[in-house]
Design a protein around this motif. Structure first.
Motif, PDB file in Angstrom:
ATOM      1  N   SER A  13      -0.972  -1.633   1.682  1.00  0.00           N
ATOM      2  CA  SER A  13      -0.452  -0.150   1.551  1.00  0.00           C
ATOM      3  C   SER A  13      -0.289   0.235   3.157  1.00  0.00           C
ATOM      4  N   PHE A  14       0.588   0.974   3.217  1.00  0.00           N
ATOM      5  CA  PHE A  14       0.944   1.546   4.500  1.00  0.00           C
ATOM      6  C   PHE A  14       1.105   3.184   4.204  1.00  0.00           C
ATOM      7  N   PHE A  15       0.764   3.937   5.476  1.00  0.00           N
ATOM      8  CA  PHE A  15       0.924   5.240   5.689  1.00  0.00           C
ATOM      9  C   PHE A  15       1.268   5.582   7.148  1.00  0.00           C
ATOM     10  N   THR A  16       2.356   6.704   7.347  1.00  0.00           N
ATOM     11  CA  THR A  16       2.321   7.143   8.931  1.00  0.00           C
ATOM     12  C   THR A  16       1.140   7.914   9.186  1.00  0.00           C
ATOM     13  N   TYR A  17       0.680   7.715  10.407  1.00  0.00           N
ATOM     14  CA  TYR A  17      -0.310   8.302  11.223  1.00  0.00           C
ATOM     15  C   TYR A  17      -0.278   8.256  12.641  1.00  0.00           C
ATOM     16  N   ASP A  18      -0.499   9.409  13.193  1.00  0.00           N
ATOM     17  CA  ASP A  18      -0.792   9.507  14.723  1.00  0.00           C
ATOM     18  C   ASP A  18       0.521   8.944  15.563  1.00  0.00           C
ATOM     19  N   LYS A  19       1.700   9.218  15.042  1.00  0.00           N
ATOM     20  CA  LYS A  19       2.966   8.948  15.687  1.00  0.00           C
ATOM     21  C   LYS A  19       3.046   7.228  15.465  1.00  0.00           C
ATOM     22  N   GLY A  20       2.370   6.733  14.675  1.00  0.00           N
ATOM     23  CA  GLY A  20       2.471   5.348  14.324  1.00  0.00           C
ATOM     24  C   GLY A  20       2.231   5.002  12.650  1.00  0.00           C
ATOM     25  N   PHE A  21       1.323   4.004  12.421  1.00  0.00           N
ATOM     26  CA  PHE A  21       1.141   3.705  11.162  1.00  0.00           C
ATOM     27  C   PHE A  21      -0.239   3.305  11.119  1.00  0.00           C
ATOM     28  N   VAL A  22      -0.755   3.313   9.621  1.00  0.00           N
ATOM     29  CA  VAL A  22      -2.160   2.597   9.176  1.00  0.00           C
ATOM     30  C   VAL A  22      -1.898   1.819   8.263  1.00  0.00           C
TER      31      VAL A  22
END
Length: 385
Positions: free
Chosen positions: A160-169
């Protein structure tokens, strides 16, 4: 006159103090909910009908056209004007208005640049749609019209991925990063360079069963992280994870550290033990809707009040032999969004009581019954006792 003015002023001060007090109580309740809690799950609890727990339901149809013949709906994201989701397994992404009117669809299934084999993680962030292609180790973004914006080639395999803090997690799902660093969660910059790692694990869990439910869920300004093979939920804030919830299944939980070490190939173990091995959680500010499995087919559901800890095992039966095909999606404030197949809507309304049903603007029962497209329900639950 002065006395009357003084009384008004005193009343205002008292009212303002009460308002401030109520606001503080509300904020304190929210903060307390975000403190770590354990919920012991009674797997032997007698389930009650979901219709006994519902206060009211709002229903929205999806317009059916030659371009918009929908299958099941399992993920939904909203912009200011649109509702966007994939449907079924054909790789199409649909956009509808907030009144259920079809706007557009697109599909980029293929082998070329800007294309994906299968939609795994899917989410919408602002005016961008994201799709992760787990088999090809590729993340792709599109604008709301479906035009390809950017692709990232991934140096690792992630569930899984998600956008987070100008990047991704990213959730590595028990896969080692660089063959040695044993972490489940990677924090990445916009170029997919690793900034930080979290949630170490000690043993690989080889399980050839997947879920296209994203491990990451928006939660206020932060994210929740919960993989389906874990009994714990984590809050992601400030590029870190911290435990938020634990679902305690006691001896009914399969994935102990000892089990994983001694049984690296575990699919057969699921069939042999009949223990809890799959957990999906949908976390709201007040409520948790929990779904878990003890076999390859049986699914059990629990509704939990986060404030009081009261929980109810839930059944969604049409009758003794069949269940409603209700797919949980997410919480929107105090309403739980689920999808339901249109042929079931009339019977669902009868079981619930038509006085508890509202149709959203643009929806009528006649339109639902003349279509094969599923509908969305926003379910408001009663206080649990």
């Amino acid at each position: 006159m002065k006395s009357f003015s003084g009384l008004i002023l005193l009343s205002f001060i008292v009212f303002q103090a009460c308002s401030d007090s109520n606001e503080n109580v509300t904020q304190e309740a929210v903060q307390n909910n975000d403190e770590f809690k354990t919920f012991k799950i009674d797997t032997e609890a007698k389930p009650v009908s979901i219709f006994e727990l519902i206060e009211e339901v709002e229903i929205m149809r999806f317009e059916e056209t030659e371009e918009s013949l929908l299958s099941y709906i399992y993920q939904v994201y909203s912009t200011e004007d649109e509702i966007i989701f994939p449907s079924g397994n054909d790789g199409s992404i649909y956009s509808y208005s907030k009144k259920g009117e079809f706007i557009r669809k697109f599909s980029h299934v293929g082998n070329g640049p800007g294309e994906y084999e299968f939609i795994w993680s899917f989410w919408v962030d602002g005016d961008r749609i994201f799709v992760s292609d787990i088999n090809r180790r590729r993340l792709l973004s599109y604008d709301l019209e479906g035009s390809h914006l950017k692709s990232w080639k991934l140096p690792f395999s992630a569930k899984s991925f998600f956008t987070y803090d100008k990047g991704f997690v990213a959730d590595l799902d028990y896969r080692a990063f660089q063959d040695s660093l044993q972490f489940n969660v990677l924090f990445l910059d916009e170029n997919m360079e690793v900034k930080q790692m979290a949630n170490p694990y000690f043993s690989p869990l080889i399980l050839y069963v997947g879920s296209n439910v994203n491990s990451f869920q928006p939660y206020g300004k932060d994210l929740i992280y919960h993989g389906f093979k874990r009994d714990s939920v984590f809050l992601i804030e400030d590029n870190r994870t911290r435990p938020l919830l634990k679902f305690d299944f006691g001896e009914e939980w399969l994935w102990t550290e000892e089990t994983i070490k001694n049984n690296p190939r575990t699919t057969g173990l699921i069939r042999e033990t009949d223990l809890v091995w799959w957990v999906d959680s949908y976390i709201g500010e007040k409520w948790i809707y929990l779904s878990y499995k003890t076999s390859m087919k049986d699914v059990f559901k629990v509704l939990i009040d986060r404030n009081s800890g009261v929980q109810k095992a839930v059944k969604v039966n049409k009758n003794a032999a069949t269940k409603y095909a209700m797919t949980p999606i997410k919480w929107e404030e105090d309403r739980f969004m689920v999808s339901l197949q249109s042929p079931d809507v009339q019977e669902f309304m009868t079981d619930l009581g038509e006085s508890k049903v509202k149709f959203r603007e643009g929806t009528t029962l006649d339109e639902i019954e003349s279509s094969e497209n599923p509908v969305l329900l926003w379910v408001k639950f009663k206080e649990l006792k």
